[in-house]
Each structure stands twice: as C-alpha cells, then as structure tokens.
Enzyme design. Structure first.
Site, PDB file in Angstrom:
ATOM      1  N   HIS A   8       0.803  -1.222   0.000  1.00 11.01           N
ATOM      2  CA  HIS A   8       0.000   0.000   0.000  1.00 11.01           C
ATOM      3  C   HIS A   8       0.832   1.267   0.000  1.00 11.01           C
ATOM      4  O   HIS A   8       0.285   2.367  -0.082  1.00 11.01           O
ATOM      5  CB  HIS A   8      -0.915   0.019   1.233  1.00 11.01           C
ATOM      6  CG  HIS A   8      -1.565  -1.297   1.515  1.00 11.01           C
ATOM      7  ND1 HIS A   8      -1.112  -2.157   2.484  1.00 11.01           N
ATOM      8  CD2 HIS A   8      -2.621  -1.904   0.912  1.00 11.01           C
ATOM      9  CE1 HIS A   8      -1.862  -3.250   2.489  1.00 11.01           C
ATOM     10  NE2 HIS A   8      -2.775  -3.123   1.543  1.00 11.01           N
ATOM     11  N   ARG A  28      -5.754  16.577  -0.406  1.00  8.62           N
ATOM     12  CA  ARG A  28      -5.472  17.522   0.680  1.00  8.62           C
ATOM     13  C   ARG A  28      -4.020  17.392   1.119  1.00  8.62           C
ATOM     14  O   ARG A  28      -3.362  18.378   1.443  1.00  8.62           O
ATOM     15  CB  ARG A  28      -6.418  17.257   1.849  1.00  8.62           C
ATOM     16  CG  ARG A  28      -6.326  18.243   2.995  1.00  8.62           C
ATOM     17  CD  ARG A  28      -6.830  19.606   2.608  1.00  8.62           C
ATOM     18  NE  ARG A  28      -8.191  19.576   2.104  1.00  8.62           N
ATOM     19  CZ  ARG A  28      -8.841  20.632   1.633  1.00  8.62           C
ATOM     20  NH1 ARG A  28      -8.253  21.798   1.616  1.00  8.62           N
ATOM     21  NH2 ARG A  28     -10.068  20.530   1.179  1.00  8.62           N
ATOM     22  N   THR A  94     -12.190  16.443   8.924  1.00 10.33           N
ATOM     23  CA  THR A  94     -13.426  17.185   9.166  1.00 10.33           C
ATOM     24  C   THR A  94     -14.342  16.352  10.054  1.00 10.33           C
ATOM     25  O   THR A  94     -14.176  15.134  10.189  1.00 10.33           O
ATOM     26  CB  THR A  94     -14.153  17.509   7.859  1.00 10.33           C
ATOM     27  OG1 THR A  94     -14.457  16.287   7.179  1.00 10.33           O
ATOM     28  CG2 THR A  94     -13.293  18.385   6.970  1.00 10.33           C
ATOM     29  N   ASP A 208     -19.818  20.606   9.256  1.00  9.93           N
ATOM     30  CA  ASP A 208     -21.277  20.564   9.185  1.00  9.93           C
ATOM     31  C   ASP A 208     -21.845  20.231  10.561  1.00  9.93           C
ATOM     32  O   ASP A 208     -21.122  19.782  11.452  1.00  9.93           O
ATOM     33  CB  ASP A 208     -21.740  19.531   8.148  1.00  9.93           C
ATOM     34  CG  ASP A 208     -21.282  18.136   8.502  1.00  9.93           C
ATOM     35  OD1 ASP A 208     -22.099  17.371   9.031  1.00  9.93           O
ATOM     36  OD2 ASP A 208     -20.111  17.798   8.243  1.00  9.93           O
TER      37      ASP A 208
END
EC number: 2.4.2.1
Length: 237
Positions: A8, A28, A94, A208
């Site tokens: 990976h 990002r 986030t 949010d």
C-alpha cells in the site's frame, strides 16, 4: 520491521519523516505539501494515496492521505508505525458537530475516541479499551490554538463506521454522553498507536452540523482547513 515498500506504500525505509500529518483526502495531502512544505519529495502514489516528505521551518515532516473509515486509516497508520518507524501521526480531518458547544469552523481536539466499530476485538482484551490521544501532542495542540486565538474544544469524539445510519436517533444518544463531534477514523488510529507504543492525535474542523443542517461551502472549508493544518505543522516533532 518487514521489508518496504508495502503493498500500500511505495516508500523505502527512511523516506518518511518521524511525524506524519494525515488528512483523509490524498489531494489535501498534496495541497499541504505544495503550500506549506519546502523541498518536497513524493514518496507514494500507490492506489493514488499520495504521500510527501519536506521541511517546515526546518523540521522534516511527511504528509499522506489516510482514506475514509477505520479499515483504511487502520492499514496506513499500522504500516507507518510498524514498518516505516514513524513516531507520531496527526490526523487532520473534518467532523460533524454533535455538541451545542461547537459551531462551523471550530477546531476539535479529540482527547478520546468512542466508537461503534468492532476494531478493538482483534486484541482479545478482557474488557473495553478506551482509545485516547497522546498527551504530549494534545497539550501542544491546545497551547498552539491559544497562541493563535483559535477556538478549540477538547474532549470525546465519535469514530463511526456508519455514514448513513439507519438509526436516526443514534447521534442524539451519543450527544447525551457528551460526545462533541462525529468522524470515521480516530479510534483505529489511536488503537494502532497504543499497540505500537507510538503517538497519535486527531484534529478536526467542524464542516457541518448534522442535527441542525448547517454546513460549510467548498470555499469556506478550504479556509477553515488551513487553520487546522497550521496547528498540526507547528506541533510536529
């Protein structure tokens, strides 16, 4: 320590710094490397999970995507800790606010990570394990937030395996236990760090508020993420 690269991660041993910043989105990671680091070298592109090493104010730091959910960050963080000799991983992601203490753009420092995941079952412990952050990284993040007048709330977060939950009352139940925000990775990261004897921290920006329907625009998210990135970069060792 096994031979590197892994299935990976294409990096060779020594190409990754002792501290890795880990956003979920590999793009990002690319943004952070190109806008905050100097002398960057890309060490991974396997499965498009981009990873870079560079310097920030003279400190050697790596940044790499971790993907979505505990299975993904579980693989990448395990390999970084156990195969690449990484000492510190700081997740920068986030979250959805569950607490009235948190508003859009606020920073959450995940002191603990409750979870609905079965990730800890692999350890066959005779009880319940409490995934927690590194005290040193946590205290450094709190201090850096204060220095920069950033509203950071410290406490327990929820790492959930479920994004679209059939139980519409689930978040209210977690909220009643003092959970601040919900995300999908920290608990696995903290457990991997504990097993390896390494350090981990999760920094989150509220993007949010699921219980009120509020959310940030794409432009607002870009600006809010930058504050969180700076905290992580400043506390990297």
């Amino acid at each position: 320590m096994i031979n590197t690269p892994t299935p990976h991660n294409g990096a060779k041993l020594g190409e990754i710094a002792k501290t890795v910043l880990m956003p979920g989105d590999p793009l990002r990671a690319k943004f952070i490397a190109e806008n905050f680091l100097e002398d960057i070298v890309q060490f991974n592109s396997v499965r498009n999970m981009l990873g870079y090493t560079g310097t920030y104010k003279g400190k050697r730091i790596s940044v790499m995507g971790g993907g979505m959910g505990m299975p993904s960050i579980g693989i990448y963080s395990y390999e970084l800790f156990n195969y690449y000799d990484v000492d510190n991983i700081i997740r920068i992601g986030t979250a959805g606010s569950v607490s009235e203490k948190l508003h859009l753009r606020d920073i959450v420092i995940g002191l603990g990570a409750s979870t609905d995941s079965n990730y800890a079952s692999q350890y066959n412990l005779p009880g319940t394990f409490a995934p927690i952050a590194s005290f040193d990284l946590t205290s450094s993040a709190v201090e850096k937030a204060k220095e920069n007048n950033i509203n950071a709330v410290i406490g327990n977060i929820l790492s959930s395996d479920i994004f679209y939950n059939a139980d519409k009352t689930a978040l209210e139940k977690w909220r009643s236990m003092g959970i601040l925000a919900v995300e999908m990775e920290a608990a696995a990261l903290y457990m991997n760090a504990a097993e390896a004897g390494k350090n981990a921290l999760c920094l989150l920006t509220i993007s949010d508020c699921p219980l009120t329907g509020e959310s940030l625009s794409a432009e607002d998210r870009q600006l809010s993420f930058t504050e969180m990135m700076k905290i992580a970069l400043e506390i990297a060792k």
